[in-house]
Design a protein around this motif. Structure first.
Motif, PDB file in Angstrom:
ATOM      1  N   ALA A   1      40.798  37.202  47.962  1.00 18.71           N
ATOM      2  CA  ALA A   1      42.082  37.570  48.098  1.00 18.71           C
ATOM      3  C   ALA A   1      42.588  37.531  46.729  1.00 18.71           C
ATOM      4  CB  ALA A   1      42.757  36.312  48.861  1.00 18.71           C
ATOM      5  N   ALA A   2      42.230  36.486  45.891  1.00 11.86           N
ATOM      6  CA  ALA A   2      42.999  36.692  44.284  1.00 11.86           C
ATOM      7  C   ALA A   2      42.630  38.001  43.465  1.00 11.86           C
ATOM      8  CB  ALA A   2      42.336  35.348  43.521  1.00 11.86           C
TER       9      ALA A   2
ATOM     10  N   LEU B   1      42.017  40.668  44.914  1.00 11.18           N
ATOM     11  CA  LEU B   1      42.836  41.875  45.663  1.00 11.18           C
ATOM     12  C   LEU B   1      44.369  41.794  45.036  1.00 11.18           C
ATOM     13  CD1 LEU B   1      43.509  43.939  47.693  1.00 11.18           C
ATOM     14  CD2 LEU B   1      43.654  42.010  49.466  1.00 11.18           C
ATOM     15  N   VAL B   2      44.782  40.550  45.033  1.00  9.48           N
ATOM     16  CA  VAL B   2      46.281  40.243  44.760  1.00  9.48           C
ATOM     17  C   VAL B   2      46.462  40.994  43.354  1.00  9.48           C
ATOM     18  CG1 VAL B   2      48.311  38.996  44.370  1.00  9.48           C
ATOM     19  CG2 VAL B   2      46.904  38.971  46.277  1.00  9.48           C
ATOM     20  N   ILE B   3      45.697  40.479  42.277  1.00  2.00           N
ATOM     21  CA  ILE B   3      45.711  40.428  40.639  1.00  2.00           C
ATOM     22  C   ILE B   3      45.513  42.045  40.491  1.00  2.00           C
ATOM     23  CG2 ILE B   3      45.016  39.768  38.413  1.00  2.00           C
ATOM     24  CD1 ILE B   3      46.665  37.685  39.995  1.00  2.00           C
TER      25      ILE B   3
ATOM     26  N   TYR C   1      45.973  44.620  42.389  1.00  2.00           N
ATOM     27  CA  TYR C   1      46.944  45.387  42.834  1.00  2.00           C
ATOM     28  C   TYR C   1      48.062  45.327  41.920  1.00  2.00           C
ATOM     29  CZ  TYR C   1      50.629  47.733  45.682  1.00  2.00           C
ATOM     30  OH  TYR C   1      51.572  48.386  46.090  1.00  2.00           O
ATOM     31  N   LEU C   2      48.422  43.988  41.551  1.00  2.00           N
ATOM     32  CA  LEU C   2      49.492  44.046  40.533  1.00  2.00           C
ATOM     33  C   LEU C   2      49.459  44.592  39.190  1.00  2.00           C
ATOM     34  CD1 LEU C   2      50.556  40.166  41.235  1.00  2.00           C
ATOM     35  CD2 LEU C   2      51.835  42.082  41.977  1.00  2.00           C
TER      36      LEU C   2
ATOM     37  N   TRP D   1      49.715  48.265  40.024  1.00  2.00           N
ATOM     38  CA  TRP D   1      50.496  48.700  41.294  1.00  2.00           C
ATOM     39  C   TRP D   1      51.177  49.996  41.319  1.00  2.00           C
ATOM     40  CZ3 TRP D   1      55.752  50.133  40.735  1.00  2.00           C
ATOM     41  CH2 TRP D   1      56.158  49.998  39.481  1.00  2.00           C
TER      42      TRP D   1
ATOM     43  N   TYR E   1      48.502  52.586  42.626  1.00  2.00           N
ATOM     44  CA  TYR E   1      48.384  52.197  44.136  1.00  2.00           C
ATOM     45  C   TYR E   1      49.722  52.951  44.901  1.00  2.00           C
ATOM     46  CZ  TYR E   1      44.265  49.594  43.101  1.00  2.00           C
ATOM     47  OH  TYR E   1      42.931  49.125  42.707  1.00  2.00           O
TER      48      TYR E   1
ATOM     49  N   LEU F   1      41.740  48.881  48.165  1.00  2.00           N
ATOM     50  CA  LEU F   1      41.834  47.376  48.314  1.00  2.00           C
ATOM     51  C   LEU F   1      40.831  46.612  48.474  1.00  2.00           C
ATOM     52  CD1 LEU F   1      45.455  47.512  50.424  1.00  2.00           C
ATOM     53  CD2 LEU F   1      44.841  47.267  47.708  1.00  2.00           C
TER      54      LEU F   1
ATOM     55  N   PHE G   1      38.919  43.447  46.831  1.00  2.00           N
ATOM     56  CA  PHE G   1      38.583  42.462  47.461  1.00  2.00           C
ATOM     57  C   PHE G   1      37.124  41.945  47.434  1.00  2.00           C
ATOM     58  CE2 PHE G   1      37.155  39.985  51.428  1.00  2.00           C
ATOM     59  CZ  PHE G   1      38.112  39.024  51.369  1.00  2.00           C
TER      60      PHE G   1
ATOM     61  N   THR H   1      41.098  35.567  38.706  1.00  2.00           N
ATOM     62  CA  THR H   1      40.117  35.220  39.732  1.00  2.00           C
ATOM     63  C   THR H   1      39.330  34.079  39.447  1.00  2.00           C
ATOM     64  OG1 THR H   1      40.203  37.419  40.286  1.00  2.00           O
ATOM     65  CG2 THR H   1      38.667  35.935  41.326  1.00  2.00           C
TER      66      THR H   1
END
Length: 199
Positions: free
Chosen positions: A19-20, A22-24, A26-27, A30, A33, A49, A53, A180
């Motif tokens: 999850a970390a 994926l989020v980092i 994407y940010l 961004w 994406y 994505l 992950f 992460t």
């Protein structure tokens, strides 16, 4: 610690790492994406994505290997130096040594002609501040003897796990892998005493 708790720790850390990542990830990218979505390439977006992950999961496994390696080294250090006090002093020396290396050698490798060495203090200082915060948190929840080992683990072990992207100096992956690893390492060190405490 029993097998059931270890398996639970493994999969929980795996999901947190995924999850970390994926989020980092994407940010950090961004814009690219978002452009992919607007271009109608939804499948590419989903694959990207899933890749982020999966990469986060790999980083979490690396974090877990480092965690259990440190637990072993910690026991060896206590036996070798005979007292927790002396072993703590040795760990502090290692923290200072790694801090110096992270500044000086990165400056030697990547510093430009007119670039100040002080810009290379940002990364180790940020990691040290986060490590101090986690160590204080661990100390508050357990005892004062946990402070130095937690600080050592969060700083030194994280840097060692981080080396694959620190050497190429790819800023994008430094962020993704670094954050992460810090999240996974912090989770493991803060949950450990809850898993091993007597019921």
């Amino acid at each position: 610690m029993n097998i059931r708790k270890w398996v639970s720790l493994f999969f929980t850390t795996l999901i947190i790492g995924g999850a970390a990542g994926l989020v980092i990830g994407y940010l950090v990218e961004w814009r690219s994406y978002t452009d992919t979505i607007f271009d109608g390439k939804i499948l590419n977006f989903i694959v990207s994505l899933l890749t982020l992950f999966g990469t986060g999961c790999l980083f979490s496994i690396l974090s877990q290997m480092g965690f259990f390696a440190y637990l072993t080294i910690h026991r060896i250090g206590l036996g070798m130096f005979g007292s927790a006090s002396l072993w703590s002093k040795v760990q502090l020396v290692f923290i200072l040594f790694i801090f110096f290396d992270l500044v000086y050698f990165r400056y030697q490798a990547f510093g430009g002609k007119h670039q100040s060495i002080f810009t290379f203090f940002i990364l180790p200082l940020a990691l040290l501040i986060v490590s101090l915060f986690i160590a204080l948190w661990k100390k508050q929840e357990t005892n004062r003897y946990a402070f130095i080992p937690t600080l050592f683990f969060m700083f030194v072990v994280t840097v060692i796990e981080w080396l694959p992207v620190l050497k190429p100096n790819d800023l994008r992956w430094i962020w993704i892998m670094g954050v992460t690893l810090v999240i996974c390492n912090a989770y493991q060190v803060l949950i450990l005493h809850r898993l091993i405490q007597k019921t």
